[in-house]
Design a protein around this motif. Structure first.
Motif, mmCIF file in Angstrom:
data_model
loop_
_atom_site.group_PDB
_atom_site.id
_atom_site.type_symbol
_atom_site.label_atom_id
_atom_site.label_comp_id
_atom_site.label_asym_id
_atom_site.label_seq_id
_atom_site.Cartn_x
_atom_site.Cartn_y
_atom_site.Cartn_z
ATOM 1 N N ILE A 34 46.792 42.784 50.290
ATOM 2 C CA ILE A 34 45.928 41.707 49.794
ATOM 3 C C ILE A 34 44.667 42.289 49.159
ATOM 4 O O ILE A 34 44.246 41.855 48.070
ATOM 5 N N LEU A 35 44.074 43.264 49.803
ATOM 6 C CA LEU A 35 42.862 43.877 49.254
ATOM 7 C C LEU A 35 43.162 44.632 47.959
ATOM 8 O O LEU A 35 42.352 44.617 47.025
ATOM 9 N N ASN A 36 44.330 45.259 47.881
ATOM 10 C CA ASN A 36 44.712 45.959 46.648
ATOM 11 C C ASN A 36 44.934 44.978 45.505
ATOM 12 O O ASN A 36 44.556 45.253 44.360
ATOM 13 N N VAL A 37 45.547 43.831 45.792
ATOM 14 C CA VAL A 37 45.735 42.802 44.769
ATOM 15 C C VAL A 37 44.368 42.315 44.275
ATOM 16 O O VAL A 37 44.154 42.154 43.068
ATOM 17 N N THR A 38 43.458 42.110 45.195
ATOM 18 C CA THR A 38 42.109 41.674 44.826
ATOM 19 C C THR A 38 41.430 42.719 43.951
ATOM 20 O O THR A 38 40.794 42.391 42.944
ATOM 21 N N GLN A 39 41.586 43.967 44.314
ATOM 22 C CA GLN A 39 40.989 45.049 43.534
ATOM 23 C C GLN A 39 41.608 45.114 42.129
ATOM 24 O O GLN A 39 40.895 45.320 41.138
ATOM 25 N N ASN A 40 42.902 44.889 42.034
ATOM 26 C CA ASN A 40 43.551 44.872 40.716
ATOM 27 C C ASN A 40 43.048 43.715 39.862
ATOM 28 O O ASN A 40 42.902 43.850 38.655
ATOM 29 N N ARG A 41 42.783 42.588 40.486
ATOM 30 C CA ARG A 41 42.227 41.451 39.748
ATOM 31 C C ARG A 41 40.834 41.783 39.209
ATOM 32 O O ARG A 41 40.483 41.410 38.090
ATOM 33 N N LEU A 42 40.060 42.466 40.010
ATOM 34 C CA LEU A 42 38.735 42.879 39.553
ATOM 35 C C LEU A 42 38.842 43.860 38.386
ATOM 36 O O LEU A 42 38.059 43.795 37.434
ATOM 37 N N LYS A 43 39.812 44.750 38.443
ATOM 38 C CA LYS A 43 40.024 45.680 37.335
ATOM 39 C C LYS A 43 40.391 44.926 36.063
ATOM 40 O O LYS A 43 39.933 45.275 34.974
#
Length: 69
Positions: A34-43
């Motif tokens: 979940i945190l990685n998906v969030t980080q990808n969205r920020l990217k």
């Protein structure tokens, strides 16, 4: 306008870094995913922001170039 873009970019990178640090504290794959998906969205948001900044009209983004990047 330049100052706004710079602050936005800096804030996105700060939030991304905080999420990355938070992910290091968890061992559960579900939470880290979940945190990685969030980080990808920020990217993605950061890339859109950068493309808009580089654009001559601040409205259009070359979608093909965006997807390649």
């Amino acid at each position: 306008m330049k100052e706004i873009w710079h602050r936005t970019k800096k804030n996105i990178h700060t939030i991304s870094g905080l999420i990355k640090l938070q992910a290091l504290g968890y061992k559960e794959k579900r939470i880290t995913d979940i945190l990685n998906v969030t980080q990808n969205r920020l990217k993605s948001m950061s890339l859109v922001q950068e493309k808009l900044y580089q654009s001559s009209d601040f409205i259009n983004i070359d979608l093909k170039e965006y997807i390649q990047d």
